[in-house]
Each structure stands twice: as C-alpha cells, then as structure tokens.
Write an enzyme that holds these catalytic residues in place. Structure first.
Site, PDB file in Angstrom:
ATOM      1  N   ALA A 146       0.850  -1.174   0.022  1.00 15.19           N
ATOM      2  CA  ALA A 146       0.117  -0.004  -0.053  1.00 15.19           C
ATOM      3  C   ALA A 146       0.918   1.482   0.034  1.00 15.19           C
ATOM      4  O   ALA A 146       1.674   1.306   0.816  1.00 15.19           O
ATOM      5  CB  ALA A 146      -0.917   0.250   1.327  1.00 15.19           C
ATOM      6  N   SER A 152      -3.324  -4.211  -3.142  1.00 12.88           N
ATOM      7  CA  SER A 152      -2.324  -3.785  -1.997  1.00 12.88           C
ATOM      8  C   SER A 152      -2.885  -4.254  -0.725  1.00 12.88           C
ATOM      9  O   SER A 152      -3.954  -4.170  -0.376  1.00 12.88           O
ATOM     10  CB  SER A 152      -2.221  -2.221  -2.103  1.00 12.88           C
ATOM     11  OG  SER A 152      -1.671  -1.735  -3.422  1.00 12.88           O
ATOM     12  N   CYS A 153      -1.803  -4.523   0.017  1.00 10.08           N
ATOM     13  CA  CYS A 153      -2.112  -4.810   1.573  1.00 10.08           C
ATOM     14  C   CYS A 153      -0.873  -4.038   2.009  1.00 10.08           C
ATOM     15  O   CYS A 153      -0.162  -3.168   1.410  1.00 10.08           O
ATOM     16  CB  CYS A 153      -2.306  -6.324   1.972  1.00 10.08           C
ATOM     17  SG  CYS A 153      -0.854  -7.132   1.658  1.00 10.08           S
ATOM     18  N   LYS A 154      -0.582  -4.362   3.491  1.00  8.57           N
ATOM     19  CA  LYS A 154       0.581  -3.695   4.126  1.00  8.57           C
ATOM     20  C   LYS A 154       1.828  -3.901   3.300  1.00  8.57           C
ATOM     21  O   LYS A 154       2.561  -2.900   3.051  1.00  8.57           O
ATOM     22  CB  LYS A 154       0.609  -4.182   5.511  1.00  8.57           C
ATOM     23  CG  LYS A 154       1.603  -3.715   6.298  1.00  8.57           C
ATOM     24  CD  LYS A 154       1.844  -4.139   7.645  1.00  8.57           C
ATOM     25  CE  LYS A 154       2.862  -3.277   8.427  1.00  8.57           C
ATOM     26  NZ  LYS A 154       3.064  -3.975   9.860  1.00  8.57           N
TER      27      LYS A 154
END
Length: 822
Positions: free
Chosen positions: A245, A707-709
C-alpha cells in the site's frame, strides 16, 4: 533455448534440537535443464544433479519428468508429438508475447509456472502464471524527484524576481524560499542515493519499506499475469499489479496518515488562483516591466522634440508614444487585475495580529494600514486616467501644430506686406527671437501634460505590479507553506510516487495488450483509463494511517495523464516511459514501437492526453479488521468505498454515452447494481465489494492494482482467488478442481516469495495454505515438515481481544455483586 532453474529449500534444525521453533529455511541447491529436451524426450524421468548455490559441490539428485497429457476425444495427435506440441505452445507464447520490445522495457526478473486444469466438459486448460519485477520501480521515482526539484527551483526564482517588497510580503517570500530550499535539498539527496543503485536493482522488499532513501520507491511491486489457453481458443491474458500500500513507513503513523495530517496542517488560503490566472499574471507583470520605461522614455523625447524649431518629428514621436501607451492600457484593462486588487483589500481587512516569518521578521497584519472602504471602480479610473492624459497630450500637440502652421502662413505673408508698405516696421521682433520663444512656449505647454501622463502610468504600474506580486506569492504559498510542514508535503510526494510507479507499470501492460484493439484505443482518448485500487488494509492500529496515506495518494493520481509517442528504436532504453510537468499536472509519455504507432488513431498520434480516473475500494480481511468492526470504527472504509462507487459510476456513465457500442457496456448496469447491493449490505469483511468492483474494472478494460501492508499474504490470497474465479467463470474450470487450483497457486506464491526475498520472514505462511502439504516439487524428497511454517499470529489477536473481555467481565461481575447484596 528455454531453460528452467529449480531451487530447493528446507527447514534445517540444529543437531539435537527437536523443537519446532528453532527451524530456519536454508537453500539446498539448484539445478537446471532444457524444457525442450525434456518435453521431446522419450526416455523415463531424467536424473539431475543438485548443486550448491556456488555450483561447486553436489548435494543430491532430483528427478524431472514431463506432464503426461491424456488424449482427448477426436484428438489424433501421436503420443510422441504431445510433448512437442506442448512445448511449441509454451515457447511461442514466451517468445511472441513476453519478449516483445515493450515488455522487455517494462518487466524484468520474470518467474513462470505452468498448470493444467480440467474443465467442466473434461477438456484441459493450459494456464501459465508469470510474476515479474519492473525497472519502473526506480526510473519513475527518479524522474518525479527531478521534476519536483526543478519545479521548486523555478518557484524560488519567481519570488526572487519580484524585487523590493514591503516587510510583510518580503517575509512571505522568505517563507516560500525556506520551504522550497529544504525540499530541494532533501530530494537531491534522495535522488543521489537512488543513482547509486546498480542497474539490476529494481526491487524494494518489504524489509526495506522504512528506508529513508527508498521513500519514493514502491514496496514489493510485481506484475501478476496469467495466460489461459483452452482447447478451442488462443491465449487470453489477465493482469493485476501487486505492491505494498502506498504509504510513508519511514515517517510512520504515530500521528495518523496524510488525510489526517493535511486536515490538521493545511491552511486554507483566503484567495486562490488557477494555473491560467497565474500565467496571465506573470505575462502582465512582464508587459508592465517592459512598457513603463518605454513610455517614460518616449515622453521625455516628446518634450525634447517640442523644443526644436522644426516640429515635423513631433508627430512621429507622438505616434510611437500612442502605440506603446495603448498596449499598456490594453494590458491593464484585464479584469484579473481589478479582482486581485479587491482580493488584496479583503486579505488585509481579514488579517489581524502578527505573523512570524522564517527570516525572524515579525510583521503586524493590521487592517488599519489599509483604507476602510475600497471602491471597486477605482482600478477602472486608474487606467482610464492614463488614456485621458494621453488624449490631452494629443490635443495639445494638435493645437501646437495648428499654431505653428498659422505662424508659418503669417511669416510667408510678411514679405508681400513689406513691399506694399512704404514705411519701415521697426517694431517687429527679430525672426530668431520669435522662433525661440515659440519653442519655449511649446515645451512649457507640454511639460505639465507629460508629467501627468507619467504620474498616471506610474500609479497604474504600481497597482498592477502589486496585484501580480500578490498572485505570484499567493500561488507560491498555496503550493508550499499552505500545504503544511515540509515533512507533510514530502510524505505526500513519496506516497504519490509509489502509486504512480505502479500505475505506469499497469498502464504499459494494458496498452501492450490493447494495441490491436480499436475500441480500447478509442476509449483511451475519449474517456481516459480507469485505474482501480483494491485495498486489503484494516481500519485498526497503524493500518488506518496507511489507508489515509493511500487515500490521498490515489486521489492525487487524477492530476496525471498519459500520452503516446513514437519510439526512436526498439531498444529498451527508448521504450521507457518519461515524466514531465509539475505538481499541478504531470504527463507520462509512453513510447510505442514505430510499427505499432503508425496504426494508432490520429488523435493519439497527435498527442491527445489520456486522463487517469482513479478509484479505491478497501475491505479489511485480517484479524485486526475483526477488532475494528467489533470495538473500533470502520467509517473511513465505508465512506471511501461509497465515494469510489460514485466516481466509478460517473466514469461508466461517460463511457456509455460516448461509446455506447463498446463491448461490455451493456453489462455495466447489472455489475454496478451488484456493487451497490454489496455496499448496502453492511456485512463484516464484505469481500463481495472488491469482487464487484474488480468485475466492473475488467469490463471497461481498466488497470487493476491490489495492495495490503506489504503485498505478501493478503495480496497473494486475493490474487490467487481472483485468478481461480476467472478460470471458473470465463473458462469453465470444473468445481471439483477449483480448490486444487487455488491450493497450487497459493503454494507457488509462497515459494516464489521466499525465493525472491519478498517475505521478511521465510517461515511466514499464507493464510489458507495447508502446511501439511509441501509443494509438489518437494514431495519426492521426503523432507521433514517445516514446523516454522505452522506459525500464526492468532495469539496476538487473542490477547488483544482478551483485554476487552476482561473489562467486560469486571463490569458484569460488579453488576452481579450489586444485585446480590441489594
């Protein structure tokens, strides 16, 4: 000749240590073989030597065998030709599709894996996954840094060229210069660090996401591409960009993300001006600076010529003065100056107290320094006075010329009168003294009018210069100091850089796949390209700050546009996108190979801009989101999804009205209705919102980003589930093979991530992956099970929940005790 390299890893425990917690992943070694030879071979599975990573020692053997394809009904291909046909299909796909000039320029470090799945009608699908890195991870941030340095340097030059200013305005100028200088120094240092990276370094792993010098580089940026070949169809490609992200992990999230920081530090200006108005102000300032000295010089020349005996040149000088003064008046009649002067009065009337500038100067902003009342028609009278004073000079010159002609006529008649008159005229003055007094009289009569003209021009130029100076300073303040401290603006630029790098990569892949699609090319220059971000961040803890960063970064992409240019050659260096422009608007120029560029629509060949239409949908799916929905607040996610749905609907409406016959437009209404129903459901972890938004994006040929972290576990789960869903819905993947396909793809993601260094902890598993089942390539080795792969973070979540339950238990106990003793 295509070659495959396999690496083998296993969890090794120290001698005598039987605990599962001390396991560590260590690479056994690697081996390589020719895919063509393997597929064409008639021999049993080949025995290959497994060597250490340095290639010196042998550490074992592995068996490599080809996939035995069963004959389908009606397929008369000889068994010995099956391997060759499979190889030919794979090789043609790799050679024709992936080794093209645009793909070589956009992708690098490719990793591929091929699957065979059965369809509902018992036929076979050939599926090839490809994960690639991209050099755009570094080249785009470097170009953005260069553009920002140039923009702030130009802004410093602009405010320095304003000359002498009042103490208050000079203090504002120092604020702008100090703000820009700090950003320039920081960005130059970051750019220098990026230049030190080797040409092969185009990847930022999750372990480096907090590195100060890699703030502008996206984390774990990969292109995830899947090609599907059915029995009766050619290859179909599906693409999604995965990356961490876009967020500033270096500055962290102690004080929240960008959305919160901008709301806290952003200073709303009492007035704002568009880019066009700022340009007009600069042009006006340049015109005034050029015309004022010319008018003054011509006015002096007019006085000088008027003192000469021959006044024939007087009209020539007057004509030139009229021409320059008319240009001056025409420039001043712009309503922009009038409105700006009114803004200045309102600005000072609203200002109160004092302000400390970066140069240490404390200025009093008191409205008593300005007039209590400001006449809106005052500016019209100012430039009108210039015109009237010029008219007075023209009238006076006409009178003087008329008088001179009258005197010349009288002089011509005097000789005739003297011959008729017998008496001498001793009282007439000498000719020389008469002409001298006439010249002196002309100069004396013109002098007050010229002085008046100069005073009027000076007053008008002063007011116009004040107005344009105010506009330039306000524009500089709005772009720098008003955005908050330099750390906030730097954070915004870094987040934007990460998002932009991913979008450029996705657009290049989408463009490459649609160069032969006339409807897609028509859509690009008509309504732009949709860019859909899929976020998997929770609304709990520091991920709230990440989501706030991502929200602002995605919104800032609306200032970006693409344009297509003809590449000079097919070399990768000539096909890399380039960035130009400023923060108010960037244009990414994407070179297209000459043979493809000639077939583009005329509008795109002429440089028509392709606008970016960004949307962001987020659904938290981890344990922290469970805490947020039970004990926290998920309103940010709900508000963000609703706003993105409205923008998505607006884009689809524009597409429907502009290109009603485009493929897929008819199904948009149903897909958007499904998205609305998902949003109205208000379910916890409602991933149907993401599925519906992704379906709309694919329907309109948009760019998909997930996206993630850190773009690891949650992202891998989302991408693999999406790919298997596509196989089931679009290519009739049988339901009984769905789980098998999903497990196989998720195991590949885990092994790829560990091999490429995408995971900070090699033992961390993807949720949903069965740890009891090792990857298929390792089953024959009968290695001990990796106990580290069974680690989960459920105890952490349990402790977090326990703290809340403890409070609830104490309250209930107190209630029971009070009820007991009453």
């Amino acid at each position: 000749m295509q070659r495959a390299m396999a690496s083998f890893t296993e969890c090794l425990r120290p001698p005598g240590d039987n605990s599962s917690a001390s396991g560590q992943k260590t690479c056994f070694g690697f081996t390589s073989f020719s895919i063509r030879d393997l597929l064409r071979s008639k021999e049993p599975p080949a025995s290959l030597s497994l060597r250490t990573m340095d290639g010196v020692h042998e550490v074992g053997e592995v068996m490599a065998s080809r996939l035995q394809v069963k004959e389908e009904d009606g397929d008369k291909t000889r068994p010995e030709d099956k391997g060759g046909s499979l190889y030919g299909s794979l090789h043609s796909s790799v050679h024709d599709r992936d080794n093209g000039p645009m793909m070589r320029a956009a992708l690098c470090s490719q990793v591929c894996k091929v699957y065979r799945f059965q369809t509902e009608d018992h036929r076979w699908l050939l599926v090839r996954e490809q994960m690639s890195e991209t050099p755009l991870s570094i080249t785009v941030p470097k170009q953005l840094l260069s553009a920002l340095v140039q923009e702030h340097a130009n802004r410093v030059s602009e405010v320095k060229e304003l000359g002498d200013l009042s103490p208050h305005w000079d203090g504002l100028r120092h604020d702008v210069i100090d703000h820009c200088s700090r950003l320039i120094g920081c960005y130059q240092e970051t750019s220098a660090e990026l230049d030190k990276l080797s040409a092969s370094s185009c990847f930022k792993s999750s372990s480096s996401k907090s590195d100060r010098h890699l703030q502008f580089v996206p984390t774990n940026l990969h292109s995830q591409r899947m090609e599907v070949k059915g029995p009766d169809s050619s290859g179909v490609w599906y693409e999604v960009i995965t990356f961490g992200a876009p967020a500033d992990h270096h500055q962290a999230f102690k004080h929240g993300g960008l959305k919160r920081l901008l709301r806290k530090h952003h200073k709303e200006s009492s007035v704002s001006y568009s880019q066009d108005e700022s340009c007009r102000a600069k042009e006006l300032l340049a015109s005034v600076a050029r015309l004022q000295p010319l008018i003054f010089g011509l006015a002096e020349e007019l006085l000088s010529v008027s003192s000469e005996q021959d006044i024939s040149r007087l009209q020539e000088v007057l004509d030139t003065l009229m021409q320059e003064t008319t240009q001056f008046i025409h420039a001043l009649k712009d309503e922009l100056v009038k409105n700006t002067l009114l803004d200045i009065h309102r600005h000072y009337a609203a200002a109160a107290g004092c302000h400390a500038h970066s140069n240490g100067l404390v200025c009093e902003n008191s409205p008593t320094d300005q007039e209590d009342e400001y006449d809106e028609e005052e500016w019209d009278r100012v430039w009108a006075n210039v015109a009237k004073s010029l008219d007075c000079i023209m009238i006076m010159v006409d009178r003087l010329q008329e008088r001179e002609r009258h005197l010349q006529e009288q002089t011509s008649l005097e000789p005739q009168e003297s011959t008729l008159d017998t008496k001498p005229q001793n009282t007439a003055p000498p000719p020389s003294s008469s002409s001298s007094s006439s010249s002196s009289s002309r100069q004396e009569q013109l002098l007050p009018l010229v002085v008046t003209l100069r005073d009027c021009v000076r007053e008008a130029a002063t007011k116009a210069r004040a107005a344009t100076t105010f506009m330039v300073l306000q524009g500089a303040l709005a772009a720098t100091v008003a955005q908050g401290p330099t750390q906030v603006l730097q954070r915004r630029h870094a987040v934007f850089s990460q998002a932009l790098s991913a979008v450029v990569c996705g657009f290049v892949l989408k463009l490459h796949g649609g160069l032969e699609d006339p409807e897609f090319l028509q859509q690009l220059h008509s309504v732009g390209v949709l860019v859909q971000f899929e976020g998997l961040l929770s609304t709990y803890g520091e991920e709230v700050g990440m989501l706030q960063d991502m929200q602002v970064g995605v919104a800032d992409l609306s200032r970006v546009a693409f344009s297509l240019t003809e590449a000079r050659s097919d070399q990768p260096g000539d096909l890399r996108p380039t960035l130009r422009g400023a923060w108010s608007g960037f244009v990414v120029e994407v070179p297209v190979p000459p043979d493809s560029f000639s077939s583009l629509p005329q509008e795109l060949r002429d440089g028509a801009l392709i606008r970016v239409q960004p949307v962001l949908f987020n659904i938290g799916i981890n344990q922290q989101q469970s805490l947020a929905e039970r004990f926290g607040d998920s309103s940010l996610q709900e508000r963000l999804n609703q706003q993105s749905c409205e923008r998505l609907r607006a884009y689809c409406s524009s597409l429907t009205h502009t290109l009603p016959h485009t493929a897929g437009v008819r199904s948009l209404s149903e897909l958007l209705s499904s998205l609305d129903r998902s949003l109205e459901a208000k379910k916890r972890k409602n991933v149907k919102v993401l599925w519906s938004a992704a379906a709309v994006c694919r329907c309109v040929n948009g760019v998909r980003l997930t996206s993630c972290k850190s773009a690891k576990d949650r992202t891998a789960m989302s991408v693999t589930l999406e790919q298997c869903s596509i196989l089931r819905e679009n290519h009739q993947l049988s339901q009984q093979h769905f789980s098998t396909a999903l497990s196989s793809m998720r195991r590949s993601r885990l092994s790829w991530g560990q091999m490429l260094g995408c995971y900070a902890h090699s033992g961390f598993t993807v949720s949903g992956l069965d740890p009891d089942q090792p990857p298929s390539g390792l089953r024959s080795l009968r290695l001990p099970r990796c106990s580290a792969c069974e680690r989960h973070f459920y105890p952490v979540a349990f402790l977090l929940v326990t703290s809340h339950l403890l409070v609830l238990w104490l309250i209930l106990s107190l209630v029971v005790l009070l009820a007991k003793y009453q």
